[in-house]
Design a protein around this motif. Structure first.
Motif, mmCIF file in Angstrom:
data_model
loop_
_atom_site.group_PDB
_atom_site.id
_atom_site.type_symbol
_atom_site.label_atom_id
_atom_site.label_comp_id
_atom_site.label_asym_id
_atom_site.label_seq_id
_atom_site.Cartn_x
_atom_site.Cartn_y
_atom_site.Cartn_z
ATOM 1 N N LEU A 29 39.578 42.805 50.049
ATOM 2 C CA LEU A 29 39.059 43.243 48.751
ATOM 3 C C LEU A 29 40.221 43.512 47.799
ATOM 4 O O LEU A 29 40.194 43.096 46.635
ATOM 5 C CB LEU A 29 38.209 44.503 48.915
ATOM 6 N N ALA A 30 41.234 44.194 48.293
ATOM 7 C CA ALA A 30 42.402 44.475 47.463
ATOM 8 C C ALA A 30 43.072 43.186 46.995
ATOM 9 O O ALA A 30 43.472 43.061 45.834
ATOM 10 C CB ALA A 30 43.402 45.332 48.245
ATOM 11 N N GLU A 31 43.179 42.220 47.877
ATOM 12 C CA GLU A 31 43.794 40.943 47.516
ATOM 13 C C GLU A 31 42.996 40.221 46.444
ATOM 14 O O GLU A 31 43.543 39.664 45.492
ATOM 15 C CB GLU A 31 43.933 40.066 48.758
ATOM 16 N N GLU A 32 41.685 40.217 46.602
ATOM 17 C CA GLU A 32 40.827 39.534 45.633
ATOM 18 C C GLU A 32 40.893 40.220 44.264
ATOM 19 O O GLU A 32 40.921 39.559 43.222
ATOM 20 C CB GLU A 32 39.384 39.490 46.130
ATOM 21 N N LEU A 33 40.902 41.549 44.256
ATOM 22 C CA LEU A 33 41.009 42.278 42.989
ATOM 23 C C LEU A 33 42.314 41.941 42.270
ATOM 24 O O LEU A 33 42.357 41.824 41.040
ATOM 25 C CB LEU A 33 40.934 43.786 43.247
ATOM 26 N N ALA A 34 43.378 41.793 43.040
ATOM 27 C CA ALA A 34 44.687 41.550 42.450
ATOM 28 C C ALA A 34 44.862 40.126 41.941
ATOM 29 O O ALA A 34 45.696 39.884 41.053
ATOM 30 C CB ALA A 34 45.781 41.861 43.475
#
Length: 286
Positions: A29-34
């Motif tokens: 999720l963090a990767e996708e947000l970034a």
């Protein structure tokens, strides 16, 4: 340091967000947000809090996508997808499109032959089901009940013989009303669980027959609420014998149930309309 995800042009990503604890967020999720080209969020303020907790910086464009603008914003996001953008959709908590915005965009993307994928994660439906203590081998999700009493009663009546465990969402100020309507439709002794503030500091799970949960909710309920109700018993639980129904109603009355609740319970167990049991009881008193 979060690296860029290998992206496929024109992809809609539905991402589950924490239902309580920010620590439940996945690394993906963090990767996708970034790295998403566009982040569509139900509430941009909550999105900022989440990214702050995750120490993530969004590099793409952020747009709001909520119930009030879903119709008008869907064509805009669809155009971004057609142009090859990776569009990430997040809601306040849980998985988009599950009683949250997202369904319209998914349908539009599928119709346009655009790839739709998901970042799995926290779910109030599955979490409540798992901790309820009720059967989990088969279940159905019913979302929010209608607000109007008549519509709510009809919806619940249609579920009276549903054999699977049922999961509902409800607003805290309507929880007592919903539980009372469930007790009327399913019988006061039907096992259920009310899950409040799941994964949060004040998490609470109340288990018991619907009648007792109505009494608990009368004192006031706060926070996010998920209700889990056991499915209907097999119709063979009671024989088709009016004398047996009358005797069981009398026994339940002696145990403290009102006649109305006793009749509802016997009707559910016999797989019959409550009017049939009511008529049998009153014929026996004539």
């Amino acid at each position: 340091m979060i690296g860029r995800v290998t992206s496929t042009p024109g992809v809609l990503v539905l991402a589950a967000t924490p239902i309580g604890q920010a620590g439940d967020a996945s690394r993906r999720l963090a990767e996708e947000l970034a790295t998403a080209d566009v982040v569509a969020a139900e509430d941009t303020r909550r999105l900022r809090r989440l990214t702050s907790d995750l120490e993530v910086t969004i590099t793409g464009r952020v747009v709001s996508y909520f119930e009030g603008n879903e119709s008008s914003r869907t064509p805009v996001l669809l155009e971004a997808l057609r142009n090859g953008d990776r569009v990430l959709l997040v809601t306040d908590a849980g998985m988009p499109s599950v009683s949250d915005p997202g369904y319209r965009l998914v349908v539009a993307a599928v119709a346009d032959d655009i790839r739709v994928t998901a970042v799995p994660g926290p779910s109030a439906v599955l979490t409540a089901l798992a901790v309820s203590g009720l059967p989990v081998d088969r279940f159905c999700f019913e979302g929010f009940l209608p607000r109007k009493a008549g519509e709510r009663a009809r919806r619940l009546e249609s579920l009276r013989d549903e054999p699977r465990t049922m999961v509902f969402f409800e607003a805290p100020h309507r929880t007592e009303t919903a539980l009372s309507a469930m007790a009327d439709a399913f019988g006061p002794e039907r096992p259920a669980a009310v899950c409040r503030e799941l994964t949060k500091t004040h998490e609470e799970v109340r288990r018991g027959p619907l009648a007792s949960l109505v009494g608990w909710a009368a004192e006031g309920v706060r926070g996010e609420v998920t209700i889990v109700v056991e499915g209907a018993a097999a119709h063979a639980d009671l024989p088709h014998d009016p004398q047996v129904w009358r005797e069981l109603v009398a026994e339940l009355e002696r145990d403290g149930l009102t006649r109305k609740d006793a009749i509802l319970d016997v009707a559910r167990r016999a797989g019959l309309p409550k009017r049939e049991v009511y008529d049998a009881v009153h014929r026996g008193e004539a």
